[in-house]
Design a protein around this motif. Sequence first.
Motif, PDB file in Angstrom:
ATOM      1  N   ALA A 119       0.852  -1.187   0.000  1.00  0.00           N
ATOM      2  CA  ALA A 119       0.000   0.000   0.000  1.00  0.00           C
ATOM      3  C   ALA A 119       0.890   1.240   0.000  1.00  0.00           C
ATOM      4  O   ALA A 119       2.050   1.174   0.398  1.00  0.00           O
ATOM      5  N   PRO A 120       0.323   2.363  -0.430  1.00  0.00           N
ATOM      6  CA  PRO A 120       1.090   3.617  -0.406  1.00  0.00           C
ATOM      7  C   PRO A 120       1.437   4.034   1.015  1.00  0.00           C
ATOM      8  O   PRO A 120       0.915   3.475   1.989  1.00  0.00           O
ATOM      9  N   PRO A 121       2.304   5.045   1.151  1.00  0.00           N
ATOM     10  CA  PRO A 121       2.644   5.551   2.482  1.00  0.00           C
ATOM     11  C   PRO A 121       1.383   6.008   3.223  1.00  0.00           C
ATOM     12  O   PRO A 121       0.450   6.532   2.621  1.00  0.00           O
ATOM     13  N   GLY A 122       1.368   5.781   4.527  1.00  0.00           N
ATOM     14  CA  GLY A 122       0.279   6.266   5.346  1.00  0.00           C
ATOM     15  C   GLY A 122      -0.889   5.308   5.524  1.00  0.00           C
ATOM     16  O   GLY A 122      -1.845   5.635   6.222  1.00  0.00           O
ATOM     17  N   TYR A 123      -0.825   4.141   4.938  1.00  0.00           N
ATOM     18  CA  TYR A 123      -1.922   3.182   5.053  1.00  0.00           C
ATOM     19  C   TYR A 123      -1.815   2.292   6.291  1.00  0.00           C
ATOM     20  O   TYR A 123      -2.676   1.475   6.529  1.00  0.00           O
ATOM     21  N   GLY A 124      -0.747   2.422   7.057  1.00  0.00           N
ATOM     22  CA  GLY A 124      -0.637   1.674   8.301  1.00  0.00           C
ATOM     23  C   GLY A 124      -0.002   0.302   8.176  1.00  0.00           C
ATOM     24  O   GLY A 124      -0.234  -0.574   9.005  1.00  0.00           O
ATOM     25  N   LYS A 125       0.844   0.125   7.162  1.00  0.00           N
ATOM     26  CA  LYS A 125       1.486  -1.180   6.959  1.00  0.00           C
ATOM     27  C   LYS A 125       2.336  -1.569   8.173  1.00  0.00           C
ATOM     28  O   LYS A 125       2.216  -2.679   8.694  1.00  0.00           O
ATOM     29  N   THR A 126       3.174  -0.660   8.622  1.00  0.00           N
ATOM     30  CA  THR A 126       4.060  -0.957   9.744  1.00  0.00           C
ATOM     31  C   THR A 126       3.265  -1.161  11.029  1.00  0.00           C
ATOM     32  O   THR A 126       3.586  -2.055  11.822  1.00  0.00           O
ATOM     33  N   VAL A 127       2.227  -0.376  11.222  1.00  0.00           N
ATOM     34  CA  VAL A 127       1.376  -0.540  12.398  1.00  0.00           C
ATOM     35  C   VAL A 127       0.714  -1.916  12.373  1.00  0.00           C
ATOM     36  O   VAL A 127       0.659  -2.609  13.395  1.00  0.00           O
ATOM     37  N   LEU A 128       0.234  -2.331  11.203  1.00  0.00           N
ATOM     38  CA  LEU A 128      -0.362  -3.660  11.066  1.00  0.00           C
ATOM     39  C   LEU A 128       0.655  -4.743  11.425  1.00  0.00           C
ATOM     40  O   LEU A 128       0.359  -5.656  12.199  1.00  0.00           O
ATOM     41  N   LEU A 129       1.874  -4.631  10.881  1.00  0.00           N
ATOM     42  CA  LEU A 129       2.903  -5.627  11.173  1.00  0.00           C
ATOM     43  C   LEU A 129       3.269  -5.644  12.651  1.00  0.00           C
ATOM     44  O   LEU A 129       3.443  -6.719  13.238  1.00  0.00           O
ATOM     45  N   ALA A 130       3.374  -4.475  13.262  1.00  0.00           N
ATOM     46  CA  ALA A 130       3.712  -4.408  14.684  1.00  0.00           C
ATOM     47  C   ALA A 130       2.607  -5.026  15.534  1.00  0.00           C
ATOM     48  O   ALA A 130       2.888  -5.771  16.487  1.00  0.00           O
TER      49      ALA A 130
END
Length: 170
Positions: free
Chosen positions: A15-26
């Motif tokens: 997903a583009p920046p700001g979609y919460g990818k890292t938050v989802l992974l964390a």
Amino acid sequence: MFTAEPAAAAVLVVAPPGYGKTVLLADWAAQEQRDVAWLTLGEFDNDPSVFLTYIAAAIDRVEPIDPSFGGALKAQGTRILAEAVPRLASELHRWRRPGVLVLDDVHRLEDRTCLDALASLLDHLPPGFRVVMASRTTPDLPVGRLRANRALLEIGKDELAFDALEAEAL
């Protein structure tokens, strides 16, 4: 969160920046029952030796790796694929139980040998082990083959975006 997840060896969140990818992974890693090794890729990690060294360091934080592994990283060019990647896969097979390797910012990998190393590692994972990757774009990996083999779970911007009810609740 993903209690009914399929047995895919690879998960790709794009997903583009700001979609919460890292938050989802964390959040995923915090809820994961298996051991989790985490690597966030940076701008200088696009070198096979550096990339594989950092993967080894992430793995070592969970289960100590054989100190002789460093010698495999001295191979030059594509020889590193034949020497270091099988050793890394072997280290994962030594884990007491299946685990998860999280790779954040995979879009930073552009070097063909780095991408081939990652693809080879995906091909040699122990049963029950998973590699979870987050990227702004679909990485140049054998995504089609992984899809065909049902070895890939894909999460895109549509799955990450809030619907009207979720946005209102937030």
